[in-house]
Scaffold this motif. Structure first.
Motif, short mmCIF file in Angstrom:
data_model
loop_
_atom_site.label_atom_id
_atom_site.label_comp_id
_atom_site.label_asym_id
_atom_site.label_seq_id
_atom_site.Cartn_x
_atom_site.Cartn_y
_atom_site.Cartn_z
N ARG A 164 0.81 -1.23 0.00
CA ARG A 164 0.00 0.00 0.00
C ARG A 164 0.84 1.27 0.00
O ARG A 164 0.44 2.28 -0.58
N TYR A 165 2.02 1.22 0.64
CA TYR A 165 2.74 2.47 0.88
C TYR A 165 4.11 2.55 0.20
O TYR A 165 4.80 3.57 0.34
N TYR A 194 0.37 8.94 6.50
CA TYR A 194 -0.07 9.01 5.10
C TYR A 194 -1.59 9.04 5.01
O TYR A 194 -2.17 9.79 4.22
N GLU A 195 -2.26 8.21 5.82
CA GLU A 195 -3.73 8.19 5.79
C GLU A 195 -4.32 9.48 6.34
O GLU A 195 -5.47 9.82 6.02
N HIS A 218 -10.10 10.66 14.34
CA HIS A 218 -10.50 9.43 13.68
C HIS A 218 -10.88 8.35 14.70
O HIS A 218 -10.31 7.24 14.70
N THR A 227 -9.78 1.57 5.76
CA THR A 227 -8.34 1.49 6.03
C THR A 227 -8.01 1.78 7.48
O THR A 227 -7.11 1.16 8.06
N TRP A 228 -8.72 2.73 8.08
CA TRP A 228 -8.43 3.05 9.48
C TRP A 228 -8.68 1.86 10.40
O TRP A 228 -7.94 1.64 11.36
#
Length: 763
Positions: A164-165, A194-195, A218, A227-228
């Protein structure tokens, strides 16, 4: 075990780059290591024109590689040697690299494809070409398959994060080995940043104000998804929370696991991914703004400070039993301080720390000594029986060091506690991993966790110990003016209650104190001079005893040894209320006379102390011999016991002396049976290998001899005549022993009359 393919890689490097400056020569042993990876990194730098070469595959190397060959394959490889470097590195990673022939052939392609799939980046970097970030990862010791003890669940998360990163500038391929490490922790933090929308260059992997603010915005609860939730469930798995799977859906099952985690850590139990819960998963200290009810500090808690601490909500404080010898830091409990804390409503738990910040300090003998010294200090401060003392390990220890140093140290602590009468419980202050492993070994009853050190590898990815009592999270100031004090803010689990009432201060007695190191050289000279006057030179045996042989230790070595264990000698003397010089004289006299004479006739084991020890070792171990007895393997005699160790004590006599001490309430351990070989061996082995155990048995021998001869127990007022008799009976009830005791009295008088009696008066 040597790997032929790795050996080829080492030979390739040595053959190809031996003439270049800055290139090391590799040991050709067929074993992968950082030395090999560093060498290949230097070789790669040379091939792409990076100068000077170094072990680090840093930004300069990565930039040069991206510029020169952004995608490496059979058509773009800069040189045959460059391809050989790749082939060698693949070998070292356990992948097929062809024949180190400089050809980027099908075998190399298959190896690269398998490597990228294991890294989890094959969907981002498809095909069999090598991208610069993959090359950087290839030249590390990181593994990309689950290794022994690792978790497949953790590995799947590592692969997911890589996929993903990996496109982000500061994200590099992390290991996929199933272990949560420092690199994985940083990558996890980068992923969160990043998120949160942080740009490359802003995201830095640090749990700073921006990251904290973003996480607070969040929160997650049942019904959340995406994603979180993946990042949060990953954090739960990294913290080894049972019953959690890597998921993008916040289910009631995840909420239940979160509630259990919150309850365990004394957070608000709500089953949601709120900020305190996120923080406790991401960094060892968690939300460092939490208000604790416990603290520890190095400064005295005065009346004004105690008032300020109580007003701030603190009810439990940790204070140090002693200072560290030879340092100027004054952190030990002051006279009247405990009463001051109690009057203000604050209980105290004691901490023992000397030189606890490096691995070589920790050993079984040192643990025994520390326990006795800690007991002596705790009794002097008035702590009651049953109080828990936290023994500090104040450095980032590896798992191997826990096995080799810390667990033996805590075995020694438990033995020392028993030898000191069994007054106190054993606690540990250390990283999460060290606390857990010592606790699981049954060697501590509660953990004081150094979570403030979030970068310690012993805290990264390790859950809180199940027996945690105190959680140290942040250094802060409390109060103002005369009430100002710096403390470590701690969270209390409720397991540790400390003490609010104390035994009265011990009656003022003429107890011995520590030796002032200023006089070390003078004491050594005095004993050397005395020994020489009675025919004992600096080295070798006395003139009248085995003149052709030799003794193991010089006089100065023996004196320095005595001084190195001064805290143990002092603590024993104080607790048993006898003269330190009596214990020291018996132990050090025997140490100085330890005989390693070479003799032709080994039929009389007593002539050679090493040989006697070897015979006993052989008898109890069915001929399995350690290195120090190999020369005598076929000459050993059947011998089930002998005098051994510093104080030259027989196993059976030690059993009798220690059993007598148990009857007197001086020792808290199970009695042994001197007629059983297994008990004799158990005690003999400790006498031989554990210096502090042997030293600690010496005063019990004197107490036993006094009882056997109808004398009063040795004490603070024992006459010189009776002291001489005790020194005699330590060697035996013979005319020779009586003559030797007169000589020993000379050493006793030097230590007692010139030094210890003066120290007692003025120190």
């Amino acid at each position: 075990m040597a790997d032929e393919l790795v050996l080829r890689a080492q030979r390739f490097f040595n053959t190809t780059y031996s003439g270049y400056a800055g290139m090391p020569k590799l040991e050709e042993n067929g074993r992968t290591s950082w030395a090999v990876m560093y060498a290949l990194t230097r070789a790669l730098q040379l091939e792409i024109g990076v100068s000077p070469q170094s072990n680090a595959f840093g930004p300069g190397t990565l930039s040069a590689l991206k510029s020169k060959v952004p995608s490496i394959n059979e058509n773009t490889s800069p040189s045959a040697n460059f391809t050989r470097i790749i082939q060698a590195a693949l070998y070292c990673k356990g992948y097929d690299g062809g024949e180190i022939d400089g050809i980027y052939n099908g075998r190399v392609k298959d190896g690269v494809s398998k490597l990228k799939a294991n890294m989890g980046v094959d969907s981002i970097y498809p095909g069999s070409s090598l991208e610069p970030k993959v090359v950087k990862a290839l030249l590390t010791m990181d593994a990309y398959t689950t290794i022994s003890g690792g978790s497949d669940s953790v590995r799947s998360i590592q692969q997911w994060m890589n996929s993903r990163y990996i496109g982000r500038a500061d994200y590099f391929i992390i290991p996929c080995d199933g272990f949560y490490s420092r690199d994985v922790q940083k990558a996890q933090m980068l992923a969160i940043q990043y998120e949160l929308g942080m740009a490359d260059g802003t995201a830095n992997g640090v749990f700073g104000p921006g990251t904290k603010a973003g996480i607070k915005s969040h929160p997650l609860s049942v019904g959340s998804s995406g994603t979180w939730v993946q990042l949060f469930s990953a954090a739960m798995i990294f913290n080894r929370r049972s019953g959690v799977s890597f998921t993008s859906s916040y289910t009631s099952g995840l909420a239940s696991a979160v509630s259990s985690f919150q309850s365990f850590l004394k957070l608000d139990v709500n089953g949601t991914a709120d900020f305190p819960t996120w923080a406790s998963l991401l960094v060892s200290y968690g939300d460092d703004t939490r208000k604790g009810t416990a603290f520890d500090c190095a400064d005295e808690v005065t009346a004004d400070r105690a008032k300020a601490l109580y007003a701030a909500g603190y009810r439990l404080g940790g204070r140090y039993l002693t200072n560290v010898p030879g340092t100027t830091l004054d952190k030990k409990i002051k006279p009247g301080e405990l009463a001051t804390m109690a009057s203000a409503g604050i209980a105290c738990f004691p901490i023992y720390q000397t030189f606890g910040d490096y691995k070589d300090y920790f050993s079984r003998p040192q643990g025994t000594s520390d326990a006795i010294a800690a007991t002596d200090a705790a009794l002097a401060h008035g702590f009651k029986k049953g109080t828990r003392i936290y023994f500090a390990i104040d450095y980032d220890n590896t798992d191997e060091e826990i096995t080799a140093n810390l667990i033996p140290h805590f075995k020694g602590i438990n033995e020392g506690m028993a030898q000191a009468g069994g007054y106190f419980q054993v606690g540990i202050y250390a990283t999460r991993n060290a606390c857990s492993r010592v606790s699981e070994a049954g060697l501590s009853t509660a953990s004081f966790v150094s979570n403030m050190s979030m970068g310690y590898s012993g805290n990264l990815g390790f859950p809180m110990p199940s027996d945690w009592a105190i959680d140290q999270i942040k250094t802060i100031n409390v109060g103002s003016g005369s009430g100002l004090i710096e403390i470590d803010n701690d969270i209390s689990s409720g397991r540790e209650s400390g003490q609010k009432s104390y035994n009265p201060a011990p009656a003022k007695e003429d107890l011995d104190v520590a030796f002032d190191p200023i006089f070390d050289a003078e004491l050594t000279k005095d004993i050397q001079t005395y020994f020489q006057s009675i025919g004992i030179p600096e080295e070798g045996p006395p003139d009248s005893w085995l003149p052709t042989g030799k003794t193991k230790h010089t006089t100065s070595y023996c004196v320095q040894f005595m001084l190195s264990w001064d805290s143990l000698f002092t603590s024993l003397a104080r607790m048993l209320k006898m003269r330190k010089a009596l214990i020291q004289t018996s132990a050090i006299w025997e140490l100085r006379h330890f005989n390693i004479t070479s003799i032709e006739d080994l039929s009389v084991p007593k002539v050679n102390d090493n040989f006697s020890d070897a015979c006993v070792y052989d008898y109890h171990n069915d001929g399995v011999l350690p290195d120090w007895v190999t020369d005598w393997g076929n000459k050993l005699q059947s011998l089930d016991d002998c005098s051994t160790g510093i104080g030259q004590i027989f196993g059976r006599r030690a059993i009798k002396a220690r059993n007598h001490a148990i009857d007197l309430g001086l020792l808290d351990e199970a009695k042994r049976d001197a007629t059983k070989d297994s008990d004799v061996w158990a005690v003999w082995e400790k006498l031989h290998f554990n210096q502090s155990y042997n030293i600690s048995t010496v005063p019990f021998m004197h107490i036993l001899h006094a009882m056997e001869k109808g004398m009063a127990r040795p004490g603070l007022t024992t006459s010189e005549a009776n002291t001489e008799k005790l020194l005699q009976y330590y060697q035996g009830d013979t005319a020779n022993a009586a003559e030797q005791a007169k000589l020993r009295m000379g050493m006793y008088r030097i230590i007692e009359d010139k030094y210890q009696s003066v120290f007692r008066k003025y120190l």
